[in-house]
Design a protein around this motif. Structure first.
Motif: not given
Lengths: 237, 237
Positions: A136-137, A140, B22, B25-26, B28
Protein backbone atom coordinates in the motif's frame (compact mmCIF):
# COMPACT_ATOMS: atom_id res chain seq x y z
CA UNK A 1 -7.07 -25.63 -1.85
CA UNK A 2 -6.79 -25.59 1.95
CA UNK A 3 -9.59 -24.66 4.33
CA UNK A 4 -9.08 -20.97 4.92
CA UNK A 5 -10.19 -19.34 8.17
CA UNK A 6 -10.42 -15.57 8.20
CA UNK A 7 -9.67 -14.61 11.78
CA UNK A 8 -10.49 -11.15 13.11
CA UNK A 9 -8.43 -10.54 16.23
CA UNK A 10 -10.32 -8.35 18.70
CA UNK A 11 -12.15 -6.27 16.11
CA UNK A 12 -13.55 -3.07 17.60
CA UNK A 13 -16.50 -2.33 15.33
CA UNK A 14 -19.32 -4.69 14.49
CA UNK A 15 -19.78 -2.94 11.14
CA UNK A 16 -16.41 -4.16 9.96
CA UNK A 17 -17.32 -7.70 11.01
CA UNK A 18 -20.46 -7.53 8.87
CA UNK A 19 -18.53 -6.22 5.89
CA UNK A 20 -15.90 -8.93 6.37
CA UNK A 21 -18.61 -11.62 6.36
CA UNK A 22 -19.95 -10.17 3.13
CA UNK A 23 -16.65 -10.15 1.21
CA UNK A 24 -15.84 -13.62 2.52
CA UNK A 25 -19.06 -14.87 0.94
CA UNK A 26 -18.55 -12.76 -2.20
CA UNK A 27 -15.45 -14.77 -2.97
CA UNK A 28 -16.86 -18.17 -2.16
CA UNK A 29 -15.42 -18.60 1.32
CA UNK A 30 -17.47 -19.18 4.47
CA UNK A 31 -15.17 -19.48 7.48
CA UNK A 32 -15.15 -16.43 9.71
CA UNK A 33 -13.47 -16.67 13.11
CA UNK A 34 -13.76 -13.99 15.80
CA UNK A 35 -11.44 -13.51 18.73
CA UNK A 36 -13.01 -11.41 21.47
CA UNK A 37 -15.36 -9.41 19.20
CA UNK A 38 -17.78 -6.70 20.29
CA UNK A 39 -21.50 -7.50 20.46
CA UNK A 40 -22.88 -8.36 17.04
CA UNK A 41 -25.99 -6.31 16.42
CA UNK A 42 -28.06 -4.66 13.71
CA UNK A 43 -25.17 -2.84 12.09
CA UNK A 44 -23.14 -6.00 11.52
CA UNK A 45 -26.23 -7.76 10.17
CA UNK A 46 -27.03 -4.87 7.83
CA UNK A 47 -23.51 -4.74 6.45
CA UNK A 48 -23.29 -8.50 6.06
CA UNK A 49 -26.35 -8.18 3.82
CA UNK A 50 -26.86 -11.56 2.09
CA UNK A 51 -23.93 -13.04 4.03
CA UNK A 52 -25.84 -13.20 7.29
CA UNK A 53 -25.23 -16.97 7.26
CA UNK A 54 -21.46 -16.42 7.35
CA UNK A 55 -21.85 -13.89 10.16
CA UNK A 56 -24.08 -16.16 12.20
CA UNK A 57 -21.92 -19.23 11.75
CA UNK A 58 -18.75 -17.35 12.76
CA UNK A 59 -16.75 -19.30 15.33
CA UNK A 60 -15.74 -17.54 18.52
CA UNK A 61 -12.29 -18.73 19.57
CA UNK A 62 -9.21 -17.77 21.47
CA UNK A 63 -5.93 -17.25 19.64
CA UNK A 64 -4.63 -20.43 21.28
CA UNK A 65 -7.52 -22.43 19.79
CA UNK A 66 -6.86 -20.94 16.36
CA UNK A 67 -3.17 -21.78 16.59
CA UNK A 68 -3.85 -25.34 17.72
CA UNK A 69 -5.98 -26.07 14.67
CA UNK A 70 -3.89 -24.39 11.96
CA UNK A 71 -1.19 -25.91 9.80
CA UNK A 72 -0.23 -22.44 8.68
CA UNK A 73 -0.86 -19.23 10.57
CA UNK A 74 -0.61 -16.05 8.54
CA UNK A 75 -0.27 -12.59 10.10
CA UNK A 76 -1.46 -9.72 7.92
CA UNK A 77 0.29 -6.43 8.53
CA UNK A 78 -0.24 -3.02 7.06
CA UNK A 79 3.23 -1.61 7.04
CA UNK A 80 5.80 -3.37 4.98
CA UNK A 81 9.48 -2.75 5.15
CA UNK A 82 8.86 -1.17 8.55
CA UNK A 83 11.77 -3.11 9.86
CA UNK A 84 13.54 -4.96 7.11
CA UNK A 85 16.09 -6.51 9.46
CA UNK A 86 13.85 -8.28 11.94
CA UNK A 87 12.73 -11.80 11.20
CA UNK A 88 9.47 -10.82 12.94
CA UNK A 89 8.22 -9.08 9.81
CA UNK A 90 10.66 -10.16 7.09
CA UNK A 91 10.49 -11.75 4.64
CA UNK A 92 6.83 -11.04 4.04
CA UNK A 93 4.58 -12.21 1.22
CA UNK A 94 2.06 -10.25 -0.80
CA UNK A 95 -1.50 -11.57 -1.00
CA UNK A 96 -0.73 -12.84 -4.50
CA UNK A 97 2.38 -14.66 -3.35
CA UNK A 98 0.45 -16.16 -0.46
CA UNK A 99 -2.18 -17.35 -2.91
CA UNK A 100 0.41 -19.02 -5.11
CA UNK A 101 2.01 -20.56 -2.04
CA UNK A 102 -1.08 -22.20 -0.57
CA UNK A 103 -3.27 -22.83 -3.60
CA UNK A 104 -2.26 -26.46 -4.02
CA UNK A 105 -1.92 -27.59 -0.45
CA UNK A 106 -4.44 -29.15 1.89
CA UNK A 107 -4.82 -28.36 5.56
CA UNK A 108 -6.12 -25.49 7.64
CA UNK A 109 -4.71 -22.05 6.92
CA UNK A 110 -5.73 -19.26 9.31
CA UNK A 111 -5.24 -15.67 8.26
CA UNK A 112 -5.18 -13.17 11.11
CA UNK A 113 -6.36 -9.59 10.78
CA UNK A 114 -5.54 -7.17 13.58
CA UNK A 115 -7.46 -4.54 15.48
CA UNK A 116 -8.63 -1.40 13.69
CA UNK A 117 -6.49 0.83 15.91
CA UNK A 118 -3.19 -0.99 16.32
CA UNK A 119 -3.26 -4.12 14.24
CA UNK A 120 -1.66 -7.27 15.55
CA UNK A 121 0.74 -7.10 18.48
CA UNK A 122 4.35 -8.11 17.99
CA UNK A 123 3.64 -11.09 20.21
CA UNK A 124 0.77 -12.18 17.96
CA UNK A 125 2.90 -11.73 14.84
CA UNK A 126 5.64 -13.76 16.52
CA UNK A 127 3.23 -16.67 16.95
CA UNK A 128 2.40 -16.67 13.24
CA UNK A 129 4.25 -18.75 10.67
CA UNK A 130 4.40 -16.21 7.89
CA UNK A 131 3.66 -12.55 7.35
CA UNK A 132 1.47 -11.23 4.56
CA UNK A 133 1.50 -7.55 3.72
CA UNK A 134 -0.72 -5.76 1.24
CA UNK A 135 1.52 -3.41 -0.72
CA UNK A 136 0.00 0.00 0.00
CA UNK A 137 0.95 3.64 -0.26
CA UNK A 138 3.51 4.79 2.28
CA UNK A 139 1.41 7.94 2.66
CA UNK A 140 -1.46 6.02 4.18
CA UNK A 141 -0.85 2.28 4.32
CA UNK A 142 -3.53 1.39 6.87
CA UNK A 143 -6.26 -0.41 4.93
CA UNK A 144 -9.61 -0.86 6.67
CA UNK A 145 -9.86 -4.38 8.04
CA UNK A 146 -12.80 -5.40 5.84
CA UNK A 147 -11.02 -4.12 2.75
CA UNK A 148 -7.92 -6.07 3.74
CA UNK A 149 -10.09 -9.18 4.14
CA UNK A 150 -11.62 -8.43 0.73
CA UNK A 151 -8.26 -8.20 -1.01
CA UNK A 152 -7.05 -11.42 0.58
CA UNK A 153 -10.29 -13.18 -0.40
CA UNK A 154 -10.01 -11.85 -3.94
CA UNK A 155 -6.44 -13.11 -4.30
CA UNK A 156 -6.97 -16.45 -2.60
CA UNK A 157 -10.19 -17.27 -4.42
CA UNK A 158 -8.67 -16.73 -7.84
CA UNK A 159 -12.03 -17.65 -9.27
CA UNK A 160 -11.97 -18.55 -12.94
CA UNK A 161 -12.93 -15.66 -15.18
CA UNK A 162 -14.57 -18.07 -17.59
CA UNK A 163 -13.44 -18.49 -21.15
CA UNK A 164 -14.88 -17.36 -24.44
CA UNK A 165 -14.07 -18.48 -27.93
CA UNK A 166 -12.20 -16.10 -30.18
CA UNK A 167 -12.58 -16.20 -33.94
CA UNK A 168 -10.71 -18.98 -35.75
CA UNK A 169 -7.88 -18.44 -38.22
CA UNK A 170 -10.27 -19.21 -41.08
CA UNK A 171 -12.81 -16.66 -39.85
CA UNK A 172 -10.11 -14.04 -39.37
CA UNK A 173 -8.46 -14.63 -42.75
CA UNK A 174 -11.84 -14.31 -44.46
CA UNK A 175 -12.35 -11.04 -42.61
CA UNK A 176 -8.94 -9.64 -43.59
CA UNK A 177 -9.57 -10.73 -47.20
CA UNK A 178 -12.83 -8.85 -47.04
CA UNK A 179 -11.04 -5.71 -45.84
CA UNK A 180 -8.51 -6.12 -48.65
CA UNK A 181 -11.30 -6.36 -51.26
CA UNK A 182 -13.02 -3.41 -49.64
CA UNK A 183 -9.86 -1.32 -50.03
CA UNK A 184 -9.98 -2.14 -53.75
CA UNK A 185 -13.57 -0.93 -53.84
CA UNK A 186 -12.63 2.43 -52.36
CA UNK A 187 -9.56 2.77 -54.62
CA UNK A 188 -7.07 2.57 -51.79
CA UNK A 189 -3.62 3.13 -53.38
CA UNK A 190 -1.66 -0.04 -54.11
CA UNK A 191 1.63 1.32 -52.77
CA UNK A 192 0.11 1.82 -49.31
CA UNK A 193 -1.78 -1.45 -49.32
CA UNK A 194 0.68 -3.76 -47.56
CA UNK A 195 1.32 -1.35 -44.69
CA UNK A 196 -2.35 -0.61 -44.24
CA UNK A 197 -3.26 -4.29 -44.19
CA UNK A 198 -0.60 -4.93 -41.55
CA UNK A 199 -2.05 -2.10 -39.47
CA UNK A 200 -5.58 -3.51 -39.84
CA UNK A 201 -4.28 -6.84 -38.66
CA UNK A 202 -2.48 -5.27 -35.69
CA UNK A 203 -5.55 -3.30 -34.62
CA UNK A 204 -8.08 -6.11 -34.88
CA UNK A 205 -5.78 -8.81 -33.59
CA UNK A 206 -5.18 -7.07 -30.30
CA UNK A 207 -8.92 -6.91 -29.69
CA UNK A 208 -9.21 -10.72 -29.80
CA UNK A 209 -12.40 -10.62 -31.86
CA UNK A 210 -15.18 -13.07 -31.10
CA UNK A 211 -16.88 -14.95 -33.98
CA UNK A 212 -19.95 -12.79 -33.48
CA UNK A 213 -17.92 -9.59 -33.73
CA UNK A 214 -16.23 -10.81 -36.93
CA UNK A 215 -19.62 -11.64 -38.34
CA UNK A 216 -20.98 -8.18 -37.51
CA UNK A 217 -17.93 -6.48 -39.05
CA UNK A 218 -18.39 -8.55 -42.24
CA UNK A 219 -21.99 -7.41 -42.31
CA UNK A 220 -21.01 -3.76 -42.02
CA UNK A 221 -18.52 -4.11 -44.86
CA UNK A 222 -21.12 -5.86 -47.02
CA UNK A 223 -23.71 -3.20 -46.30
CA UNK A 224 -21.20 -0.49 -47.17
CA UNK A 225 -20.28 -2.27 -50.42
CA UNK A 226 -23.94 -2.54 -51.28
CA UNK A 227 -24.44 1.20 -50.74
CA UNK A 228 -21.29 1.99 -52.71
CA UNK A 229 -22.46 -0.10 -55.64
CA UNK A 230 -25.81 1.72 -55.49
CA UNK A 231 -24.03 5.09 -55.54
CA UNK A 232 -21.79 3.91 -58.42
CA UNK A 233 -24.86 3.04 -60.47
CA UNK A 234 -26.30 6.47 -59.73
CA UNK A 235 -23.05 8.14 -60.73
CA UNK A 236 -22.81 6.00 -63.90
CA UNK A 237 -26.24 6.99 -65.09
CA UNK B 1 0.53 4.93 -15.93
CA UNK B 2 -2.60 6.87 -16.94
CA UNK B 3 -4.49 9.25 -14.67
CA UNK B 4 -7.15 7.09 -13.11
CA UNK B 5 -10.48 8.55 -11.99
CA UNK B 6 -12.61 6.43 -9.70
CA UNK B 7 -16.17 7.45 -10.52
CA UNK B 8 -19.06 6.58 -8.20
CA UNK B 9 -22.28 6.79 -10.17
CA UNK B 10 -25.15 7.94 -7.96
CA UNK B 11 -23.92 6.27 -4.78
CA UNK B 12 -26.67 6.00 -2.18
CA UNK B 13 -24.74 5.96 1.07
CA UNK B 14 -22.18 8.50 2.18
CA UNK B 15 -20.40 5.84 4.25
CA UNK B 16 -19.40 4.00 1.11
CA UNK B 17 -18.05 7.23 -0.37
CA UNK B 18 -15.87 7.70 2.69
CA UNK B 19 -14.57 4.15 2.51
CA UNK B 20 -13.91 4.54 -1.20
CA UNK B 21 -11.87 7.71 -0.55
CA UNK B 22 -9.85 5.79 2.02
CA UNK B 23 -8.93 2.82 -0.20
CA UNK B 24 -8.16 5.17 -3.07
CA UNK B 25 -5.58 6.88 -0.87
CA UNK B 26 -4.37 3.55 0.58
CA UNK B 27 -3.17 2.56 -2.86
CA UNK B 28 -1.63 5.87 -3.81
CA UNK B 29 -4.45 7.26 -5.95
CA UNK B 30 -6.25 10.54 -5.29
CA UNK B 31 -8.90 11.10 -7.94
CA UNK B 32 -12.46 10.50 -6.71
CA UNK B 33 -15.35 11.60 -8.91
CA UNK B 34 -18.96 11.66 -7.75
CA UNK B 35 -22.02 11.69 -9.97
CA UNK B 36 -25.13 12.85 -8.11
CA UNK B 37 -24.00 11.71 -4.64
CA UNK B 38 -25.97 12.09 -1.40
CA UNK B 39 -24.97 14.77 1.08
CA UNK B 40 -21.47 14.17 2.42
CA UNK B 41 -21.57 14.35 6.22
CA UNK B 42 -19.96 13.03 9.35
CA UNK B 43 -20.21 9.37 8.40
CA UNK B 44 -18.35 9.80 5.12
CA UNK B 45 -15.70 11.86 6.90
CA UNK B 46 -15.31 9.27 9.66
CA UNK B 47 -14.94 6.41 7.21
CA UNK B 48 -12.52 8.33 5.00
CA UNK B 49 -10.34 8.61 8.11
CA UNK B 50 -6.96 9.97 6.99
CA UNK B 51 -8.19 10.27 3.41
CA UNK B 52 -10.36 13.29 4.16
CA UNK B 53 -8.29 15.18 1.56
CA UNK B 54 -9.39 12.75 -1.16
CA UNK B 55 -13.00 13.04 -0.03
CA UNK B 56 -12.93 16.83 0.05
CA UNK B 57 -11.21 17.17 -3.30
CA UNK B 58 -13.68 14.80 -5.00
CA UNK B 59 -15.00 16.30 -8.24
CA UNK B 60 -18.76 16.44 -8.74
CA UNK B 61 -19.55 15.78 -12.38
CA UNK B 62 -22.20 14.53 -14.73
CA UNK B 63 -21.65 11.32 -16.67
CA UNK B 64 -21.40 13.40 -19.84
CA UNK B 65 -18.53 15.40 -18.34
CA UNK B 66 -16.75 12.22 -17.30
CA UNK B 67 -17.16 10.75 -20.78
CA UNK B 68 -15.91 13.91 -22.48
CA UNK B 69 -12.65 13.86 -20.53
CA UNK B 70 -11.82 10.13 -20.67
CA UNK B 71 -9.73 8.30 -23.24
CA UNK B 72 -11.00 5.06 -21.82
CA UNK B 73 -14.23 4.54 -19.92
CA UNK B 74 -14.47 1.35 -17.89
CA UNK B 75 -17.74 -0.06 -16.54
CA UNK B 76 -17.41 -2.33 -13.52
CA UNK B 77 -20.09 -4.96 -13.20
CA UNK B 78 -20.79 -7.53 -10.56
CA UNK B 79 -22.21 -10.36 -12.56
CA UNK B 80 -20.03 -11.93 -15.17
CA UNK B 81 -21.22 -14.28 -17.81
CA UNK B 82 -24.72 -12.98 -17.14
CA UNK B 83 -25.21 -12.78 -20.83
CA UNK B 84 -22.30 -14.18 -22.72
CA UNK B 85 -23.80 -13.37 -26.12
CA UNK B 86 -24.34 -9.64 -25.84
CA UNK B 87 -21.54 -7.31 -26.74
CA UNK B 88 -22.86 -5.07 -23.96
CA UNK B 89 -21.11 -7.15 -21.32
CA UNK B 90 -18.79 -9.40 -23.29
CA UNK B 91 -15.89 -9.75 -23.55
CA UNK B 92 -15.10 -8.42 -20.11
CA UNK B 93 -11.76 -8.03 -18.36
CA UNK B 94 -10.78 -8.91 -14.81
CA UNK B 95 -9.19 -6.19 -12.66
CA UNK B 96 -5.82 -7.84 -13.26
CA UNK B 97 -6.29 -7.87 -17.01
CA UNK B 98 -7.40 -4.25 -16.91
CA UNK B 99 -4.24 -3.41 -14.96
CA UNK B 100 -2.04 -5.12 -17.52
CA UNK B 101 -3.93 -3.38 -20.31
CA UNK B 102 -3.58 0.19 -19.08
CA UNK B 103 -0.37 0.13 -17.06
CA UNK B 104 1.83 1.47 -19.83
CA UNK B 105 -0.46 3.97 -21.49
CA UNK B 106 -0.97 7.64 -20.84
CA UNK B 107 -4.27 9.46 -20.82
CA UNK B 108 -7.33 9.64 -18.61
CA UNK B 109 -8.98 6.37 -17.65
CA UNK B 110 -12.28 6.61 -15.77
CA UNK B 111 -13.57 3.60 -13.91
CA UNK B 112 -17.30 3.65 -13.17
CA UNK B 113 -18.85 1.98 -10.14
CA UNK B 114 -22.62 1.61 -10.04
CA UNK B 115 -25.27 2.22 -7.43
CA UNK B 116 -25.44 0.01 -4.34
CA UNK B 117 -28.87 -1.30 -5.28
CA UNK B 118 -28.79 -1.88 -9.01
CA UNK B 119 -25.32 -1.10 -10.27
CA UNK B 120 -24.87 0.59 -13.62
CA UNK B 121 -27.76 0.77 -16.06
CA UNK B 122 -27.47 -0.95 -19.41
CA UNK B 123 -27.42 2.49 -20.98
CA UNK B 124 -24.47 3.53 -18.82
CA UNK B 125 -22.63 0.29 -19.62
CA UNK B 126 -23.32 0.89 -23.29
CA UNK B 127 -21.55 4.23 -23.10
CA UNK B 128 -18.43 2.63 -21.64
CA UNK B 129 -15.53 1.40 -23.74
CA UNK B 130 -14.79 -1.76 -21.86
CA UNK B 131 -16.32 -3.85 -19.10
CA UNK B 132 -14.40 -4.97 -16.02
CA UNK B 133 -15.84 -7.68 -13.80
CA UNK B 134 -14.45 -8.87 -10.49
CA UNK B 135 -14.64 -12.67 -10.53
CA UNK B 136 -16.87 -13.44 -7.55
CA UNK B 137 -18.91 -16.31 -6.23
CA UNK B 138 -22.07 -17.04 -8.18
CA UNK B 139 -23.78 -17.53 -4.78
CA UNK B 140 -23.38 -13.88 -3.91
CA UNK B 141 -21.48 -11.90 -6.52
CA UNK B 142 -22.50 -8.42 -5.42
CA UNK B 143 -19.42 -6.87 -3.85
CA UNK B 144 -19.93 -3.71 -1.78
CA UNK B 145 -18.97 -0.69 -3.85
CA UNK B 146 -16.08 0.37 -1.59
CA UNK B 147 -14.66 -3.16 -1.65
CA UNK B 148 -14.92 -3.19 -5.43
CA UNK B 149 -13.06 0.14 -5.52
CA UNK B 150 -10.47 -1.36 -3.16
CA UNK B 151 -9.83 -4.38 -5.34
CA UNK B 152 -9.51 -2.25 -8.47
CA UNK B 153 -7.12 0.11 -6.65
CA UNK B 154 -5.09 -2.83 -5.38
CA UNK B 155 -4.75 -4.32 -8.86
CA UNK B 156 -4.12 -1.06 -10.68
CA UNK B 157 -1.59 0.25 -8.16
CA UNK B 158 0.55 -2.87 -8.37
CA UNK B 159 2.85 -1.20 -5.88
CA UNK B 160 6.27 -2.74 -5.70
CA UNK B 161 6.63 -5.17 -2.82
CA UNK B 162 10.25 -4.16 -2.36
CA UNK B 163 13.10 -6.60 -2.78
CA UNK B 164 15.35 -8.33 -0.32
CA UNK B 165 18.62 -10.10 -0.88
CA UNK B 166 18.68 -13.87 -0.58
CA UNK B 167 21.79 -15.73 0.46
CA UNK B 168 24.45 -16.18 -2.23
CA UNK B 169 25.56 -19.50 -3.68
CA UNK B 170 28.75 -19.31 -1.62
CA UNK B 171 26.82 -18.68 1.60
CA UNK B 172 24.40 -21.51 0.83
CA UNK B 173 27.11 -24.01 -0.13
CA UNK B 174 28.95 -23.26 3.09
CA UNK B 175 25.69 -23.85 4.97
CA UNK B 176 25.01 -27.19 3.24
CA UNK B 177 28.64 -28.25 3.88
CA UNK B 178 28.08 -27.40 7.52
CA UNK B 179 24.97 -29.61 7.61
CA UNK B 180 26.94 -32.40 5.95
CA UNK B 181 29.72 -32.17 8.55
CA UNK B 182 27.08 -32.01 11.28
CA UNK B 183 25.55 -35.27 10.02
CA UNK B 184 29.02 -36.85 10.42
CA UNK B 185 29.11 -35.56 13.97
CA UNK B 186 25.80 -37.24 14.83
CA UNK B 187 26.80 -40.48 13.04
CA UNK B 188 24.15 -40.17 10.36
CA UNK B 189 24.41 -43.37 8.27
CA UNK B 190 26.40 -43.01 5.04
CA UNK B 191 23.91 -44.94 2.94
CA UNK B 192 21.17 -42.39 3.71
CA UNK B 193 23.42 -39.38 3.35
CA UNK B 194 22.85 -38.40 -0.26
CA UNK B 195 19.06 -38.55 -0.01
CA UNK B 196 19.03 -36.67 3.25
CA UNK B 197 21.25 -33.95 1.88
CA UNK B 198 19.00 -33.57 -1.16
CA UNK B 199 16.03 -33.23 1.17
CA UNK B 200 17.84 -30.59 3.26
CA UNK B 201 18.55 -28.68 0.09
CA UNK B 202 14.94 -28.96 -1.08
CA UNK B 203 13.59 -27.78 2.27
CA UNK B 204 15.89 -24.82 2.75
CA UNK B 205 15.96 -23.78 -0.89
CA UNK B 206 12.24 -23.30 -1.06
CA UNK B 207 12.41 -20.92 1.88
CA UNK B 208 14.72 -18.55 -0.01
CA UNK B 209 16.93 -17.97 3.02
CA UNK B 210 18.27 -14.51 3.70
CA UNK B 211 21.98 -14.04 4.59
CA UNK B 212 20.95 -13.29 8.17
CA UNK B 213 18.92 -16.49 8.39
CA UNK B 214 21.83 -18.55 7.03
CA UNK B 215 24.11 -16.93 9.55
CA UNK B 216 21.73 -17.74 12.42
CA UNK B 217 21.40 -21.36 11.27
CA UNK B 218 25.22 -21.69 11.13
CA UNK B 219 25.34 -20.35 14.65
CA UNK B 220 22.81 -22.91 15.86
CA UNK B 221 24.79 -25.75 14.29
CA UNK B 222 28.05 -24.47 15.81
CA UNK B 223 26.48 -24.14 19.24
CA UNK B 224 25.11 -27.68 18.96
CA UNK B 225 28.52 -29.00 17.87
CA UNK B 226 30.09 -27.24 20.81
CA UNK B 227 27.63 -28.88 23.20
CA UNK B 228 28.10 -32.26 21.56
CA UNK B 229 31.86 -32.03 21.91
CA UNK B 230 31.37 -31.08 25.57
CA UNK B 231 29.12 -34.11 26.12
CA UNK B 232 31.61 -36.32 24.29
CA UNK B 233 34.34 -35.17 26.67
CA UNK B 234 32.07 -35.94 29.60
CA UNK B 235 31.25 -39.37 28.22
CA UNK B 236 34.92 -40.06 27.48
CA UNK B 237 36.01 -39.28 31.02
Amino acid sequence: MPEIDFVLVEPLYEGNIGFAARVIKNFGFDRLVLINPPAIGDEAIARASHARDVLESARHCTLEEVIAKSSLLVATTGEFGKSICTSLRMPFYTPRELGAMIRDVEGRVSILFGRENYGLSNDEIRQCDIVCTIPASTDYPIVNISHAVGILCYELAALPRGTYRIASRVELDAFYDHIDRFLDTIDHPDFKRDNTMVMMRRIFSRTLLTPREVSTLHGLLRRTEWHLSGEDKTQNK
